[in-house]
Scaffold this active site. Structure first.
Site, PDB file in Angstrom:
ATOM      1  N   ARG A  34      -8.881  13.591   4.993  1.00 60.80           N
ATOM      2  CA  ARG A  34      -7.461  13.372   4.741  1.00 60.80           C
ATOM      3  C   ARG A  34      -6.588  14.245   5.653  1.00 60.80           C
ATOM      4  O   ARG A  34      -5.533  14.748   5.245  1.00 60.80           O
ATOM      5  CB  ARG A  34      -7.129  13.652   3.270  1.00 60.80           C
TER       6      ARG A  34
ATOM      7  N   ARG B  52      -0.105  13.215   3.451  1.00 59.88           N
ATOM      8  CA  ARG B  52       1.182  13.616   2.883  1.00 59.88           C
ATOM      9  C   ARG B  52       1.578  15.062   3.138  1.00 59.88           C
ATOM     10  O   ARG B  52       2.742  15.422   2.931  1.00 59.88           O
ATOM     11  CB  ARG B  52       1.172  13.351   1.378  1.00 59.88           C
TER      12      ARG B  52
ATOM     13  N   ARG C 217       5.684   6.961   6.386  1.00 57.41           N
ATOM     14  CA  ARG C 217       5.407   6.332   5.089  1.00 57.41           C
ATOM     15  C   ARG C 217       6.688   5.796   4.456  1.00 57.41           C
ATOM     16  O   ARG C 217       6.716   4.681   3.903  1.00 57.41           O
ATOM     17  CB  ARG C 217       4.729   7.361   4.183  1.00 57.41           C
TER      18      ARG C 217
ATOM     19  N   ASP D 251      -8.283   2.944   4.111  1.00 62.23           N
ATOM     20  CA  ASP D 251      -8.596   3.265   2.721  1.00 62.23           C
ATOM     21  C   ASP D 251      -9.960   2.691   2.381  1.00 62.23           C
ATOM     22  O   ASP D 251     -10.358   1.659   2.933  1.00 62.23           O
ATOM     23  CB  ASP D 251      -7.541   2.698   1.776  1.00 62.23           C
TER      24      ASP D 251
ATOM     25  N   TYR E  58     -14.123   1.553  -8.836  1.00 64.91           N
ATOM     26  CA  TYR E  58     -12.735   1.077  -8.820  1.00 64.91           C
ATOM     27  C   TYR E  58     -12.644  -0.393  -9.192  1.00 64.91           C
ATOM     28  O   TYR E  58     -11.721  -0.820  -9.895  1.00 64.91           O
ATOM     29  CB  TYR E  58     -12.127   1.300  -7.437  1.00 64.91           C
TER      30      TYR E  58
END
Length: 355
Positions: free
Chosen positions: A26, A30, A39, A76, A152
């Site tokens: 990552r 962010r 974003r 992702d 998921y």
């Protein structure tokens, strides 16, 4: 393409390098103000992932700030189930959620390998990134593992207990194996297409393997990962494509994972790197393993922990490889200034351990 810096790839294959290479899970995200700007501009996470120009831009952002030794594709792990028609969305302050989870017999029977044309945005991003990198560092492609994707797909979102999929595991293992078989074939095709598009290394994120019991991990996770490794096109243009296997909470299975067909094992912060080396008998490289929360501390504590991790691995010769990384993804509140200090320290301090 001739790489200007191939230390990451050489370390994965346990070849000599002058210092310990470093990249971060990552590393594009962010915690970077330039990422937050992009974003906001694109409006949603899915818009960002599925737009090759923007995905390329954020893939390269950390390389513009830090002298990292590898780039990782901005994408992702849930792109495959999204292409299967499960309807992936990311809700603010909630995370991924599927509109059509696969948690009943009817939906599982209908489950098929997706059309890879529906994932062309990923392959287009790889080609754009490689063009922009121009051989600066290698590019890592990746996928979630069959088990992690299944978590998921069955739960429909992130979970604390994974009650639905564990109930299926113990009551209808046949249905779970069906999901895992479809996921495995999908991942094989997906990763081979990433390699064809130009990635120079592959990482399999078995993020939720650590929630399984010992026997269940081997049957429902590792056995399927082995199938993937055996079907990956390991050579492209005369170069070997190394594979990294990462299971969060998987330190107990290092010996089993080291014989799975991967070239390197990513480990989290719950194991000392010397112990990881001993368990693997130096048959694979080791990637890791700083706790991401260390980067929320002081400059002094970050440098101290980096040195401790490098010391714990010890000498790196022709038979051992170490790639410095975090034990999980970069926290969104990480002070980006500290990351530069950490990278420089790793490159400088680790030289004493390389021969």
């Amino acid at each position: 393409m001739i790489l200007k810096n191939d230390y990451f790839l050489r370390s994965l294959l346990r070849k000599s390098v002058p210092y310990t290479p470093v990249w971060f899970m990552r590393q594009a995200g962010r915690y970077l103000p330039e990422y937050r700007k992009v974003r906001k501009q694109v409006g949603s996470f899915m818009n960002l992932v599925t737009n090759p120009e923007y995905a390329c831009k954020v893939t390269l952002q950390p390389l513009e700030r830090y002298p990292l030794d590898a780039a990782i594709l901005f994408s992702d792990i849930l792109t495959i189930p999204h292409a299967m028609g499960l309807g992936l969305n990311f809700l603010e302050n909630h995370g991924p959620i599927f509109s059509h989870p696969t948690n009943n017999e009817e939906s599982i029977i209908k489950l098929t390998v997706p059309d890879l044309n529906d994932l062309n945005y990923v392959f287009d991003t790889i080609r754009l990134v490689n063009k922009e990198l121009d051989g600066k560092v290698p590019l890592i492609g990746f996928s979630g593992s069959p088990w992690t994707l299944a978590c998921y797909m069955v739960e429909g979102q992130s979970s604390k207990e994974y009650k639905t999929i564990k109930t299926m595991l113990y009551s209808r293992p046949d249905l779970l194996h069906k999901i895992l078989e479809v996921n495995t074939e999908s991942i094989i095709q997906y990763l081979n297409s990433q390699i064809e598009a130009g990635v120079q290394a592959i990482m399999l994120f078995d993020s939720w393997g650590g929630i399984l019991s010992d026997e269940a991990f081997k049957v429902f996770s590792l056995d399927y990962n082995k199938k993937i490794f055996s079907k990956i096109n390991r050579q492209r243009n005369g170069n070997i494509i190394p594979i990294i296997h990462f299971t969060k909470g998987g330190a107990v299975w290092i010996k089993d994972i080291s014989s799975s067909g991967c070239d390197a094992i990513g480990v989290d912060w719950t194991i000392n790197l010397r112990e990881a080396r001993d368990k693997s008998l130096d048959s694979v490289a080791i990637q890791g393993n700083m706790d991401p929360m260390v980067l929320l501390g002081s400059h002094k504590s970050v440098i101290s922990e980096a040195r401790r991790i490098i010391d714990s691995f010890g000498m790196v010769g022709e038979s051992a490889g170490h790639i410095f990384n975090l034990g999980h993804g970069m926290n969104k509140d990480t002070p980006h200034e500290l990351v530069l200090d950490l990278v420089n320290e790793i490159h400088s301090y680790s030289r004493q351990y390389h021969v």
